[in-house]
Design a protein around this motif. Structure first.
Motif, short mmCIF file in Angstrom:
data_model
loop_
_atom_site.label_atom_id
_atom_site.label_comp_id
_atom_site.label_asym_id
_atom_site.label_seq_id
_atom_site.Cartn_x
_atom_site.Cartn_y
_atom_site.Cartn_z
N ARG A 69 -20.58 33.26 17.40
CA ARG A 69 -21.53 34.47 16.87
C ARG A 69 -22.14 35.37 17.57
N GLU A 70 -22.41 35.19 18.44
CA GLU A 70 -23.72 35.99 19.29
C GLU A 70 -22.41 37.33 19.39
N ARG A 71 -20.84 37.43 19.78
CA ARG A 71 -20.29 38.37 19.67
C ARG A 71 -20.31 38.95 18.78
N LEU A 72 -19.98 38.80 17.82
CA LEU A 72 -19.98 39.04 16.53
C LEU A 72 -21.74 40.07 15.46
N THR A 73 -22.31 39.16 16.15
CA THR A 73 -23.56 40.09 15.93
C THR A 73 -24.06 41.19 16.69
N ARG A 74 -23.49 41.51 18.34
CA ARG A 74 -23.57 42.43 18.67
C ARG A 74 -22.78 43.46 18.50
N LEU A 75 -21.61 42.82 17.55
CA LEU A 75 -20.60 44.12 17.43
C LEU A 75 -21.49 44.28 15.78
N VAL A 76 -21.99 43.96 15.25
CA VAL A 76 -22.14 44.30 14.23
C VAL A 76 -23.26 44.86 13.89
N HIS A 77 -24.12 45.30 15.27
CA HIS A 77 -25.41 45.50 15.57
C HIS A 77 -25.61 46.77 14.65
N PRO A 78 -26.73 47.01 13.79
CA PRO A 78 -26.99 48.02 13.06
C PRO A 78 -27.08 49.47 13.89
N GLU A 79 -27.87 49.34 14.97
CA GLU A 79 -27.58 50.66 16.10
C GLU A 79 -26.23 51.04 16.15
N ARG A 80 -25.30 50.14 16.27
CA ARG A 80 -23.76 50.82 16.83
C ARG A 80 -23.01 50.97 15.82
N GLN A 81 -22.24 51.88 16.44
CA GLN A 81 -21.18 52.85 15.48
C GLN A 81 -20.97 51.61 15.59
N ILE A 82 -19.39 51.65 14.23
CA ILE A 82 -18.37 51.28 13.77
C ILE A 82 -17.24 52.67 13.59
N GLY A 83 -16.79 52.11 14.41
CA GLY A 83 -15.48 53.42 14.64
C GLY A 83 -13.66 52.69 14.22
N VAL A 84 -12.95 52.85 14.30
CA VAL A 84 -11.18 52.16 13.80
C VAL A 84 -11.37 50.87 15.14
N HIS A 85 -11.70 51.32 16.59
CA HIS A 85 -11.33 50.24 17.50
C HIS A 85 -12.21 49.55 17.55
N GLU A 86 -13.90 49.25 16.32
CA GLU A 86 -14.35 48.83 16.69
C GLU A 86 -14.21 47.60 15.59
N VAL A 87 -13.45 48.25 14.12
CA VAL A 87 -13.32 47.10 13.17
C VAL A 87 -11.88 46.11 13.22
N SER A 88 -11.06 45.80 14.51
CA SER A 88 -10.32 45.37 15.22
C SER A 88 -10.70 44.16 15.35
N HIS A 89 -12.05 44.34 16.47
CA HIS A 89 -12.56 43.31 17.33
C HIS A 89 -13.70 42.73 16.33
N VAL A 90 -14.18 43.69 15.18
CA VAL A 90 -14.45 43.20 14.23
C VAL A 90 -14.12 41.70 13.49
N VAL A 91 -12.55 42.31 12.82
CA VAL A 91 -12.11 41.08 12.33
C VAL A 91 -11.73 40.23 13.37
N ASP A 92 -11.82 40.70 14.84
CA ASP A 92 -10.76 39.88 15.21
C ASP A 92 -11.84 38.46 15.78
N CYS A 93 -12.89 39.11 16.15
CA CYS A 93 -14.41 38.19 16.04
C CYS A 93 -14.20 37.17 14.74
N GLY A 94 -13.88 38.24 13.82
CA GLY A 94 -14.26 37.18 12.76
C GLY A 94 -13.67 36.23 12.24
N ARG A 95 -11.98 35.47 12.45
CA ARG A 95 -11.48 35.00 12.73
C ARG A 95 -11.72 34.14 13.48
#
Length: 134
Positions: free
Chosen positions: A57-83
């Motif tokens: 939960r903490e990792r996902l919160t950091r990954l989707v922080h509003p000030e953070r850019q989410i690109g193609v590379h980051e999306v795979s991390h967000v999906v993996d962390c959510g899973r």
């Protein structure tokens, strides 16, 4: 019904066995089979799942922080962390449901009444044999 946390489960195990969890864990190390060992193992699995939920939960919160850019590379991390978060929640729910069902099926065994050892009163001494008369 909301799930019980590992802390609440620990309290129920302590109540059931009438001893602190640390003492029960020490006892279970010497006696690795039986219901106590199974309950303690389930408690540890539940506690690990809760730690995993908090971590992801903490990792996902950091990954989707509003000030953070989410690109193609980051999306795979967000999906993996959510899973992984979803898996940890599923494990926690199953562990909690199982251990609660087992705890509800058990009842605390009343302390046995103290055994008093009574020593029978000694038998009266046999009458002394009289010496034969002459």
């Amino acid at each position: 019904m909301p799930h019980l946390t590992s802390t609440e489960i620990a309290g129920r195990i302590e109540e059931l066995y009438g001893a602190p969890l640390a003492a029960l864990e020490a006892h279970a190390q010497d006696h690795p089979s039986g219901m106590l060992a199974a309950l303690l193992g389930s408690h540890q699995d539940l506690a690990f799942a809760e730690q995993s939920i908090a971590f992801h939960r903490e990792r996902l919160t950091r990954l989707v922080h509003p000030e953070r850019q989410i690109g193609v590379h980051e999306v795979s991390h967000v999906v993996d962390c959510g899973r992984r978060l979803a898996e940890a929640v599923a494990v926690r729910d199953v562990q909690a449901k199982t251990v609660v069902a087992v705890l509800q099926s058990l009842g605390r065994v009343a302390q046995p009444a103290p055994v008093s050892v009574t020593v029978p009163a000694p038998a009266p001494p046999a009458p002394a044999a009289s010496a034969p008369s002459r």
